[in-house]
Design a protein around this motif. Structure first.
Motif, PDB file in Angstrom:
ATOM      1  N   UNK A   1       0.810  -1.212   0.000  1.00  0.00           N
ATOM      2  CA  UNK A   1       0.000   0.000   0.000  1.00  0.00           C
ATOM      3  C   UNK A   1       0.849   1.271   0.000  1.00  0.00           C
ATOM      4  N   UNK A   2       2.141   1.141  -0.199  1.00  0.00           N
ATOM      5  CA  UNK A   2       3.007   2.327  -0.247  1.00  0.00           C
ATOM      6  C   UNK A   2       3.075   2.922  -1.642  1.00  0.00           C
ATOM      7  N   UNK A   3       2.585   2.192  -2.657  1.00  0.00           N
ATOM      8  CA  UNK A   3       2.621   2.698  -4.025  1.00  0.00           C
ATOM      9  C   UNK A   3       4.030   2.772  -4.569  1.00  0.00           C
ATOM     10  N   UNK A   4       4.642   1.604  -4.799  1.00  0.00           N
ATOM     11  CA  UNK A   4       6.029   1.539  -5.295  1.00  0.00           C
ATOM     12  C   UNK A   4       6.017   0.973  -6.712  1.00  0.00           C
ATOM     13  N   UNK A   5       6.019   1.822  -7.733  1.00  0.00           N
ATOM     14  CA  UNK A   5       6.002   1.304  -9.104  1.00  0.00           C
ATOM     15  C   UNK A   5       7.369   0.857  -9.618  1.00  0.00           C
ATOM     16  N   UNK A   6       8.453   1.399  -9.024  1.00  0.00           N
ATOM     17  CA  UNK A   6       9.784   1.097  -9.560  1.00  0.00           C
ATOM     18  C   UNK A   6      10.808   1.005  -8.441  1.00  0.00           C
ATOM     19  N   UNK A   7      11.687  -0.005  -8.526  1.00  0.00           N
ATOM     20  CA  UNK A   7      12.794  -0.185  -7.586  1.00  0.00           C
ATOM     21  C   UNK A   7      14.073  -0.286  -8.400  1.00  0.00           C
ATOM     22  N   UNK A   8      14.992   0.652  -8.206  1.00  0.00           N
ATOM     23  CA  UNK A   8      16.273   0.646  -8.915  1.00  0.00           C
ATOM     24  C   UNK A   8      17.357   0.085  -7.997  1.00  0.00           C
TER      25      UNK A   8
ATOM     26  N   UNK B   1      24.991  -2.761  -1.706  1.00  0.00           N
ATOM     27  CA  UNK B   1      23.918  -2.749  -2.704  1.00  0.00           C
ATOM     28  C   UNK B   1      23.042  -1.545  -2.410  1.00  0.00           C
ATOM     29  N   UNK B   2      22.929  -0.651  -3.373  1.00  0.00           N
ATOM     30  CA  UNK B   2      22.117   0.557  -3.204  1.00  0.00           C
ATOM     31  C   UNK B   2      20.744   0.322  -3.823  1.00  0.00           C
ATOM     32  N   UNK B   3      19.687   0.471  -3.010  1.00  0.00           N
ATOM     33  CA  UNK B   3      18.313   0.249  -3.446  1.00  0.00           C
ATOM     34  C   UNK B   3      17.576   1.576  -3.414  1.00  0.00           C
ATOM     35  N   UNK B   4      17.116   2.022  -4.582  1.00  0.00           N
ATOM     36  CA  UNK B   4      16.367   3.278  -4.702  1.00  0.00           C
ATOM     37  C   UNK B   4      14.910   2.926  -4.963  1.00  0.00           C
ATOM     38  N   UNK B   5      14.035   3.303  -4.025  1.00  0.00           N
ATOM     39  CA  UNK B   5      12.613   2.993  -4.144  1.00  0.00           C
ATOM     40  C   UNK B   5      11.832   4.262  -4.435  1.00  0.00           C
ATOM     41  N   UNK B   6      11.080   4.253  -5.526  1.00  0.00           N
ATOM     42  CA  UNK B   6      10.216   5.368  -5.888  1.00  0.00           C
ATOM     43  C   UNK B   6       8.823   5.071  -5.334  1.00  0.00           C
TER      44      UNK B   6
END
Length: 231
Positions: A49-56, A64-69
């Motif tokens: 329910x956080x609305x995460x369409x893309x994870x880079x 490991x760098x995780x960028x969550x939009x």
């Protein structure tokens, strides 16, 4: 018979960058690829329910760098950032590497195809009429500034015995034009009659020209005066 191509995969490497940015030898590539898949599945399942369409994902030798939009970053951050630290520890236990998490907020979720598809799936799960839901999503996306949107539903729509497909389009949708920024999302809605597939295409405009920072009009060469010929 029409051949359908994923718009994101069609433009990756040409107009779009990869969501996973790292290099590995051939013997390690498969294991690292499965690690990326585990991270994305875990994040999307836990924070539905956080609305995460893309994870880079970016990899270095140390971490490991995780960028969550995310459309709702407050759900991920929590009070005083406790949720981020907890998620970081859980991902480190999952993959066995040091994880560095970064969260970026999505300012206009109405222009993200995956989030629009999730919203439609949520409405269908509440037994809302599918045509009304599609029309509402079209209007909201076009009001947010999109150049065009196409929505297609497939399944036992309206509780019918036979599955069928229905689609609605607003604006322009140039799927074969590489410079057009087309976002694509697919979500399955769990209804009482069965699964309903939801596909959403959103035309966000055109990619900006990669210039040196100067305006396109200023960068043009001045026109030469017409040549005069003597008789």
């Amino acid at each position: 018979m029409g051949q359908k191509v994923n718009p994101i995969g069609f433009r990756t490497g040409i107009m779009l960058d990869w969501n996973s940015r790292w290099y590995a030898p051939k013997r390690e590539f498969a294991d690292l690829l499965m690690e990326d898949l585990k991270i994305r599945k875990y994040v999307s399942k836990k924070y539905k329910f956080a609305g995460i369409p893309k994870v880079e994902i970016e990899r270095t030798r140390d971490e490991v760098r995780v960028v969550m939009h995310a459309a709702r970053p407050g759900v991920l951050i929590g009070r005083k950032g406790q949720q981020v630290e907890q998620l970081q520890d859980e991902l480190q236990q999952l993959v066995g590497r040091r994880i560095n998490i970064k969260i970026e907020e999505i300012k206009r979720p109405e222009l993200q195809a995956h989030l629009v598809a999730e919203d439609i799936a949520e409405q269908l799960g509440k037994r809302t009429a599918f045509r009304r839901t599609m029309k509402r999503a079209l209007e909201q996306t076009m009001e947010a500034g999109a150049k065009g949107i196409k929505i297609q539903l497939a399944g036992r729509l309206g509780g019918s015995e036979m599955a069928r497909r229905e689609k609605q389009i607003a604006g322009s949708m140039p799927l074969s034009t590489l410079r057009a920024k087309i976002d694509y999302g697919f979500v399955e809605a769990m209804t009482a009659q069965g699964h309903v597939g939801i596909q959403v295409w959103i035309n966000q405009g055109e990619f900006e020209d990669q210039t040196d920072g100067a305006d396109a009009q200023e960068g043009q060469a001045p026109k030469k005066p017409k040549r005069t010929y003597k008789r």
